[in-house]
Design a protein around this motif. Structure first.
Motif, PDB file in Angstrom:
ATOM      1  N   PRO A 171     118.586  57.737 -15.192  1.00 32.76           N
ATOM      2  CA  PRO A 171     119.131  57.285 -16.799  1.00 32.76           C
ATOM      3  C   PRO A 171     118.861  55.468 -16.171  1.00 32.76           C
ATOM      4  O   PRO A 171     120.137  54.874 -14.850  1.00 32.76           O
ATOM      5  CB  PRO A 171     120.362  58.016 -16.802  1.00 32.76           C
ATOM      6  N   SER A 172     118.694  54.433 -16.752  1.00 35.13           N
ATOM      7  CA  SER A 172     118.244  53.596 -16.534  1.00 35.13           C
ATOM      8  C   SER A 172     118.785  52.510 -18.228  1.00 35.13           C
ATOM      9  O   SER A 172     119.158  51.431 -18.263  1.00 35.13           O
ATOM     10  CB  SER A 172     116.930  53.185 -16.553  1.00 35.13           C
ATOM     11  N   ASP A 173     119.536  53.531 -18.429  1.00 36.15           N
ATOM     12  CA  ASP A 173     119.850  53.015 -20.059  1.00 36.15           C
ATOM     13  C   ASP A 173     121.200  51.796 -19.748  1.00 36.15           C
ATOM     14  O   ASP A 173     121.342  51.077 -21.140  1.00 36.15           O
ATOM     15  CB  ASP A 173     120.470  54.095 -20.620  1.00 36.15           C
ATOM     16  N   ALA A 211     123.523  49.223 -11.282  1.00 33.20           N
ATOM     17  CA  ALA A 211     124.124  47.936 -11.351  1.00 33.20           C
ATOM     18  C   ALA A 211     123.441  47.632 -12.197  1.00 33.20           C
ATOM     19  O   ALA A 211     122.104  46.768 -10.810  1.00 33.20           O
ATOM     20  CB  ALA A 211     125.169  47.597 -10.151  1.00 33.20           C
ATOM     21  N   LYS A 212     122.642  47.837 -12.870  1.00 33.16           N
ATOM     22  CA  LYS A 212     121.517  47.009 -13.826  1.00 33.16           C
ATOM     23  C   LYS A 212     121.536  45.564 -14.715  1.00 33.16           C
ATOM     24  O   LYS A 212     122.427  45.832 -15.804  1.00 33.16           O
ATOM     25  CB  LYS A 212     120.815  47.737 -14.980  1.00 33.16           C
ATOM     26  N   PHE A 213     121.558  45.087 -14.246  1.00 39.04           N
ATOM     27  CA  PHE A 213     121.848  43.722 -15.090  1.00 39.04           C
ATOM     28  C   PHE A 213     120.519  43.391 -15.908  1.00 39.04           C
ATOM     29  O   PHE A 213     119.015  43.084 -15.768  1.00 39.04           O
ATOM     30  CB  PHE A 213     121.503  42.172 -13.861  1.00 39.04           C
ATOM     31  N   VAL A 227     115.778  57.444 -17.200  1.00 39.15           N
ATOM     32  CA  VAL A 227     116.008  58.380 -18.693  1.00 39.15           C
ATOM     33  C   VAL A 227     116.670  57.030 -19.185  1.00 39.15           C
ATOM     34  O   VAL A 227     116.849  56.721 -19.271  1.00 39.15           O
ATOM     35  CB  VAL A 227     117.126  59.759 -18.341  1.00 39.15           C
ATOM     36  N   CYS A 228     115.532  56.649 -20.582  1.00 44.18           N
ATOM     37  CA  CYS A 228     115.744  55.868 -20.994  1.00 44.18           C
ATOM     38  C   CYS A 228     114.838  55.675 -22.599  1.00 44.18           C
ATOM     39  O   CYS A 228     114.013  56.535 -22.900  1.00 44.18           O
ATOM     40  CB  CYS A 228     115.884  54.611 -21.012  1.00 44.18           C
ATOM     41  N   MET A 229     116.080  54.941 -24.352  1.00 40.13           N
ATOM     42  CA  MET A 229     115.369  55.534 -25.075  1.00 40.13           C
ATOM     43  C   MET A 229     114.455  54.154 -25.194  1.00 40.13           C
ATOM     44  O   MET A 229     113.678  53.880 -26.294  1.00 40.13           O
ATOM     45  CB  MET A 229     116.719  55.672 -26.034  1.00 40.13           C
ATOM     46  N   THR A 244     108.820  49.705  -5.622  1.00 39.14           N
ATOM     47  CA  THR A 244     108.105  49.200  -6.285  1.00 39.14           C
ATOM     48  C   THR A 244     106.786  49.222  -6.626  1.00 39.14           C
ATOM     49  O   THR A 244     106.053  49.791  -5.745  1.00 39.14           O
ATOM     50  CB  THR A 244     107.975  48.036  -4.611  1.00 39.14           C
ATOM     51  N   TYR A 245     106.169  48.509  -7.440  1.00 42.11           N
ATOM     52  CA  TYR A 245     104.801  48.659  -7.759  1.00 42.11           C
ATOM     53  C   TYR A 245     104.209  47.836  -6.362  1.00 42.11           C
ATOM     54  O   TYR A 245     102.776  48.114  -6.500  1.00 42.11           O
ATOM     55  CB  TYR A 245     104.288  47.510  -8.472  1.00 42.11           C
ATOM     56  N   PHE A 246     104.381  47.633  -5.306  1.00 41.89           N
ATOM     57  CA  PHE A 246     103.284  47.162  -3.692  1.00 41.89           C
ATOM     58  C   PHE A 246     103.804  48.621  -3.470  1.00 41.89           C
ATOM     59  O   PHE A 246     102.565  48.492  -2.384  1.00 41.89           O
ATOM     60  CB  PHE A 246     104.168  46.473  -3.444  1.00 41.89           C
ATOM     61  N   PHE A 295     113.835  39.104 -14.792  1.00 47.80           N
ATOM     62  CA  PHE A 295     112.272  39.614 -14.289  1.00 47.80           C
ATOM     63  C   PHE A 295     112.098  40.655 -14.494  1.00 47.80           C
ATOM     64  O   PHE A 295     110.781  41.889 -14.104  1.00 47.80           O
ATOM     65  CB  PHE A 295     113.044  39.457 -13.063  1.00 47.80           C
ATOM     66  N   TYR A 296     112.417  41.377 -16.042  1.00 46.44           N
ATOM     67  CA  TYR A 296     111.663  42.496 -16.580  1.00 46.44           C
ATOM     68  C   TYR A 296     110.850  42.306 -17.858  1.00 46.44           C
ATOM     69  O   TYR A 296     110.434  42.787 -17.979  1.00 46.44           O
ATOM     70  CB  TYR A 296     112.746  43.625 -18.061  1.00 46.44           C
ATOM     71  N   GLY A 297     110.499  40.793 -17.490  1.00 46.79           N
ATOM     72  CA  GLY A 297     109.780  40.765 -18.550  1.00 46.79           C
ATOM     73  C   GLY A 297     108.085  40.949 -18.588  1.00 46.79           C
ATOM     74  O   GLY A 297     107.528  41.641 -19.664  1.00 46.79           O
ATOM     75  N   PRO A 298     107.476  40.989 -17.564  1.00 47.11           N
ATOM     76  CA  PRO A 298     105.942  42.103 -17.711  1.00 47.11           C
ATOM     77  C   PRO A 298     106.519  43.718 -17.870  1.00 47.11           C
ATOM     78  O   PRO A 298     105.358  43.563 -18.481  1.00 47.11           O
ATOM     79  CB  PRO A 298     105.970  41.322 -16.420  1.00 47.11           C
ATOM     80  N   PHE A 299     107.235  44.091 -17.243  1.00 43.00           N
ATOM     81  CA  PHE A 299     107.636  45.552 -17.394  1.00 43.00           C
ATOM     82  C   PHE A 299     107.457  45.981 -19.254  1.00 43.00           C
ATOM     83  O   PHE A 299     107.258  46.793 -19.319  1.00 43.00           O
ATOM     84  CB  PHE A 299     108.817  45.500 -17.019  1.00 43.00           C
ATOM     85  N   ARG A 300     107.667  44.878 -19.944  1.00 43.98           N
ATOM     86  CA  ARG A 300     108.290  45.174 -21.432  1.00 43.98           C
ATOM     87  C   ARG A 300     106.593  45.085 -21.936  1.00 43.98           C
ATOM     88  O   ARG A 300     106.347  45.905 -22.928  1.00 43.98           O
ATOM     89  CB  ARG A 300     109.226  44.240 -22.167  1.00 43.98           C
ATOM     90  N   HIS A 340     115.677  49.037 -28.829  1.00 38.07           N
ATOM     91  CA  HIS A 340     116.881  49.315 -27.847  1.00 38.07           C
ATOM     92  C   HIS A 340     116.749  50.328 -26.604  1.00 38.07           C
ATOM     93  O   HIS A 340     116.144  51.296 -27.357  1.00 38.07           O
ATOM     94  CB  HIS A 340     117.717  49.031 -28.568  1.00 38.07           C
ATOM     95  N   CYS A 341     117.635  50.407 -25.928  1.00 39.79           N
ATOM     96  CA  CYS A 341     118.082  51.577 -25.337  1.00 39.79           C
ATOM     97  C   CYS A 341     118.558  52.580 -26.017  1.00 39.79           C
ATOM     98  O   CYS A 341     119.523  53.766 -25.035  1.00 39.79           O
ATOM     99  CB  CYS A 341     118.536  51.052 -23.654  1.00 39.79           C
ATOM    100  N   GLY A 342     118.680  52.283 -27.038  1.00 37.57           N
ATOM    101  CA  GLY A 342     119.627  53.713 -27.761  1.00 37.57           C
ATOM    102  C   GLY A 342     119.508  53.924 -29.121  1.00 37.57           C
ATOM    103  O   GLY A 342     118.844  52.650 -30.064  1.00 37.57           O
TER     104      GLY A 342
HETATM  105  C1  PBG Z   1     114.060  50.815 -19.022  1.00 44.84           C
HETATM  106  C2  PBG Z   1     113.897  49.850 -17.595  1.00 44.84           C
HETATM  107  C3  PBG Z   1     113.635  48.917 -17.975  1.00 44.84           C
HETATM  108  C4  PBG Z   1     112.944  48.562 -16.573  1.00 44.84           C
HETATM  109  C5  PBG Z   1     113.013  49.796 -15.244  1.00 44.84           C
HETATM  110  N1  PBG Z   1     113.955  51.427 -16.750  1.00 44.84           N
HETATM  111  C6  PBG Z   1     113.552  47.755 -18.614  1.00 44.84           C
HETATM  112  C7  PBG Z   1     114.430  47.231 -19.628  1.00 44.84           C
HETATM  113  O1  PBG Z   1     115.554  47.140 -19.294  1.00 44.84           O
HETATM  114  O2  PBG Z   1     114.377  46.060 -19.610  1.00 44.84           O
HETATM  115  C8  PBG Z   1     112.782  47.281 -15.770  1.00 44.84           C
HETATM  116  C9  PBG Z   1     111.936  47.552 -14.417  1.00 44.84           C
HETATM  117  C10 PBG Z   1     110.961  45.740 -14.294  1.00 44.84           C
HETATM  118  O3  PBG Z   1     111.173  45.796 -14.861  1.00 44.84           O
HETATM  119  O4  PBG Z   1     109.933  46.557 -13.052  1.00 44.84           O
HETATM  120  N2  PBG Z   1     115.152  50.145 -19.452  1.00 44.84           N
END
Ligand code: PBG
Length: 323
Positions: free
Chosen positions: A164-166, A194-196, A119-121, A312-314, A200-205, A129-131
């Motif tokens: 929720p990941s926002d 605790a989402k930093f 759950v995120c925007m 995990t994607y694995f 390491f989110y680069g490929p996800f985007r 952006h997430c909102g």
């Molecule tokens: C959405 C969200 C992100 C990830 C999970 N939920 C990306 C972000 O915050 O930019 C990252 C997951 C991943 O890198 O595998 N906010």
């Protein structure tokens, strides 16, 4: 007792003895498999930065869900790539949206598989952006209402759990209250507590087409050096009603997975994120390391640190290997 009385190597002599004293065991039960759902039919679009991962239309997601379930993995998490993006991210609560249709398809065809939704925007807003934006920052309180709409739409479609990941303040409480009011008090919340703000989110985007179009996420995602603050975030989410708390990413934050498990004694999830996946895959494809061994070592380390479940994607690949 010191050497030569004590010789730790006695318990490492052969695989049978090593098996007897092995402390951590991976199981398919440990994993949650992420999927990216895109519009269309019979679509499978590889994500170049994540070899082996693709954006998939609902029909393909349902097929893969069956495979994941057959491999013994108990749950998946869905991310949506909508056909239309706008400043509010209104596709997020479209009952006919990609995620909502995927939930219905999976619950119909593979009912034994738990469906969690992210759950995120950020996948739904045109600015990424997430909102919602006010000035040049995300407006926390105005975003809560949108997250609530998104979560309710997912749960009405049949989601078993929302995540929720926002990183907006108060979102767990807002979602909990809304779910309870709508008769969904049995639906758990897995909070990305605790989402930093991580590289390491680069490929996800690329996978989720969710890169911010201006600025970055540092005004809402956490500053990587902060461990005590991570514990405060977890405490707040638990007060607001989180059932499972998450540390994300996993590898640079193993100390926080450990602390979370020991300080709170609640179910802890760890997200082995896209960049962590892609670096192992890249090294494996180049022949720089033994990919299978590296993968098992990483996932075992995350579990040993204290994670009760690992996104995990694995997941499906490793689960098949473990069976
Ligand atoms: C959405 C969200 C992100 C990830 C999970 N939920 C990306 C972000 O915050 O930019 C990252 C997951 C991943 O890198 O595998 N906010």
């Amino acid at each position: 007792m010191a050497f030569p009385i004590n010789r730790p190597r006695r318990l490492r002599r052969n695989e049978t003895i090593r098996r007897m004293v092995r402390e951590t065991h991976l199981s398919p039960d440990d994993f949650i498999q992420p999927y990216f759902v895109c519009p269309g039919r019979d679509v499978r679009k590889p994500v170049s930065a994540m070899p082996g991962v693709a954006q998939m239309s609902v029909d393909h997601v349902v097929r893969e869900a069956r495979e994941t379930h057959a491999a013994g993995v108990p749950a998946i998490i869905l991310f949506g790539i909508p056909a239309h993006k706008d400043p509010q991210g209104s596709s997020a609560w479209n009952d006919q949206g990609e995620v909502q249709r995927a939930i219905r398809g999976i619950k119909e065809q593979v009912p034994g598989l738990a469906v969690i939704t992210d759950v995120c925007m950020c996948e739904y807003t045109d600015h990424g952006h997430c909102g919602v934006i006010a000035g040049n920052d995300v407006d926390n309180d105005a975003t809560l209402e949108l997250l609530v709409r998104e979560a309710l739409s997912h749960v009405r479609a049949g989601a078993d759990m929302v995540a929720p990941s926002d990183m907006m303040d108060g979102r767990v409480g807002a979602i909990r209250t809304a779910l309870d009011e709508e008769g969904f008090n049995h639906i758990p919340i897995m909070a990305y507590s605790a989402k930093f703000a991580s590289a390491f989110y680069g490929p996800f985007r690329e996978a989720a087409e969710s890169a911010p179009q201006f600025g970055d996420r540092r005004s809402y995602q956490m500053d990587p050096p902060n461990g005590d603050e991570a514990m405060r975030e977890i405490a707040l989410d638990l007060e607001e009603g989180a059932d499972i708390v998450m540390v994300k990413p996993a590898l640079p934050y193993l100390d926080l997975i450990y602390r979370a498990k020991h300080e709170f004694n609640v179910p802890v999830a760890a997200y082995n994120v896209s960049g962590e996946y892609s670096m192992i895959r890249a090294a494996g494809i180049n022949g720089w390391l033994d990919e299978e061994r590296a993968t098992l070592e990483v996932l075992t380390g995350i579990k040993r640190a204290g994670a009760d479940m690992i996104l995990t994607y694995f997941a499906t690949t490793v689960a098949k290997h473990l069976r």
